[in-house]
Design an enzyme around this catalytic site. Sequence first.
Site, mmCIF file in Angstrom:
data_model
loop_
_atom_site.group_PDB
_atom_site.id
_atom_site.type_symbol
_atom_site.label_atom_id
_atom_site.label_comp_id
_atom_site.label_asym_id
_atom_site.label_seq_id
_atom_site.Cartn_x
_atom_site.Cartn_y
_atom_site.Cartn_z
ATOM 1 C CG PHE A 136 43.519 97.593 -72.749
ATOM 2 C CD1 PHE A 136 42.555 98.438 -72.223
ATOM 3 C CD2 PHE A 136 43.352 96.218 -72.608
ATOM 4 C CE1 PHE A 136 41.445 97.925 -71.567
ATOM 5 C CE2 PHE A 136 42.250 95.708 -71.944
ATOM 6 C CZ PHE A 136 41.290 96.561 -71.428
ATOM 7 C CG ASP A 213 44.294 96.712 -79.550
ATOM 8 O OD1 ASP A 213 43.174 97.112 -79.923
ATOM 9 O OD2 ASP A 213 44.469 96.024 -78.528
ATOM 10 C CE1 TYR A 238 34.703 95.257 -74.982
ATOM 11 C CE2 TYR A 238 35.039 93.088 -75.942
ATOM 12 C CZ TYR A 238 35.483 94.118 -75.152
ATOM 13 O OH TYR A 238 36.700 94.030 -74.542
ATOM 14 C CE LYS A 239 36.998 98.131 -75.621
ATOM 15 N NZ LYS A 239 38.441 97.955 -75.578
ATOM 16 N NE ARG A 387 37.552 105.243 -71.399
ATOM 17 C CZ ARG A 387 37.798 104.006 -71.789
ATOM 18 N NH1 ARG A 387 38.980 103.703 -72.284
ATOM 19 N NH2 ARG A 387 36.898 103.051 -71.649
HETATM 20 C C1 LIG Z 1 39.019 96.988 -74.811
HETATM 21 C C2 LIG Z 1 40.403 96.646 -75.188
HETATM 22 C C3 LIG Z 1 40.853 95.328 -75.112
HETATM 23 C C4 LIG Z 1 39.960 94.261 -74.549
HETATM 24 O O1 LIG Z 1 40.355 92.962 -74.812
HETATM 25 P P1 LIG Z 1 39.361 91.769 -74.423
HETATM 26 O O2 LIG Z 1 40.068 90.554 -74.760
HETATM 27 O O3 LIG Z 1 38.098 91.995 -75.193
HETATM 28 O O4 LIG Z 1 39.060 91.882 -72.957
HETATM 29 C C5 LIG Z 1 42.145 95.060 -75.546
HETATM 30 N N1 LIG Z 1 42.952 96.046 -76.012
HETATM 31 C C6 LIG Z 1 42.537 97.331 -76.079
HETATM 32 C C7 LIG Z 1 43.446 98.391 -76.604
HETATM 33 C C8 LIG Z 1 41.259 97.668 -75.648
HETATM 34 O O5 LIG Z 1 40.846 98.930 -75.689
#
Ligand SMILES: *Cc1c(COP(=O)(O)O)cnc(C)c1O
Length: 416
Positions: A136, A213, A238-239, A387
């Site tokens: 990401f 992560d 939040y996921k 997705r």
């Molecule tokens: C959704 C996601 C993030 C999001 O990070 P935020 O700080 O909440 O914006 C980071 N890393 C991964 C792998 C994600 O899927």
Amino acid sequence: MADDILTRLPSHLVAEAKSLDAADPLAAYREQFVLPEGVVAYLDGNSLGRPLAATRNRLPQFVDDEWGERLIRAWDESWMELPLQLGDRIGRVALDAAPGQTTVADSTTVLLYKLTRAAVAARPGRSRIVADTENFPTDRYIVQGVAAELGMTIDWIEPDPSTGVTVTDVREKVSADTALVLLSHVAYKSAHIADLAGITAVVHDAGALVLWDLCHSVGLVPVGLDAAGVDLAVGCTYKYLNGGPGAPAFAYVAKDLQDSLVQPITGWMGHAEPFTMGPAYLPAEGMRRFISGTPPILGMLPMQDMLDLVEEAGVEAIREKSIRLTEFVADVADAALAPLGVTVASPREPQVRGGHVTLEHDAMQAAIARLWQRGVIPDFRRPRGLRAGLSPLSTSFVEVATALAHLHEILNEHEG
Ligand SMILES: *Cc1c(COP(=O)(O)O)cnc(C)c1O
């Protein structure tokens, strides 16, 4: 109405969706979510989980009872401990982590920075970080930022699209000069599940630290942090934990590492004695030192409702349903969408596939815009990916079939 669109799919798949729903031991959980009629099908629970109906009560109750009535007294009564208590709960319910190793704090991005920075400082003399090009953006950018700040070198893994990051990839990159390896457990695009335990062992053989992560695995895939001997982890709430937009993330730091790590945002709330307001920073013992400023208590409310459900259902059962859901998407894609040119860009092997399936087609971007107009909500991933993120407790098989039937209709018109 919904059945009309379903006639676009082969009837055996529609029958299969109905019988999978009928046989689903977790089916009843769906009714506990807020399900407005305008949302025909939601395939983005991996980006932002749906709210629970229970959250409708929790928020005003908090305003009246805790905030309104207890006011500042609530900091002593519960709020000071909430980040750590909630962290422990996430650890127990979703991470297989013993208490005292997890806290809720800032966003995933900020926590990635804090732990990355603390980890490389804990490996003085080592000047390299291993990361992968498919992670990401925030993960890649944070590594780049820390490397630039400290004059370190990044060794990029370019994972094979058919496997994701492998143990071999990591073994080839780590050396006696590696301070940290940062990877995602479930890849946000392809949904590949990395071998968390195997990679962790290889990183440790090189004397480096590993930071996982867990954004796309927490609440969905068993993680086994303690058993794998993981050093550090972060993840979104939040996921699949349905904490709501901007809900704060969690950080995990293995017990034996905590007191040797100093994170870079040395605020008063991570101080050993925040209310003495002394002249110098002295990090608290344990997980509190990974907190920086006043914790976002409001943002910690909705996730508690989802944790109730995840705890009751159990991550193993959630994972089982998740596999059936993604398998069903692949089956429908093969049988009904492949003739229209759709391909499956996620692993075929369920054991290494997370909770989403990416479907590709040259006209996908336009098709998704039309799906959204119809209340069918998947995610678009450049350049040509849909997705389908399937949050097991809030998604039914007929909902998935309905979404894919709409996609079929739209792509079919495009062909014609
Ligand atoms: C959704 C996601 C993030 C999001 O990070 P935020 O700080 O909440 O914006 C980071 N890393 C991964 C792998 C994600 O899927």
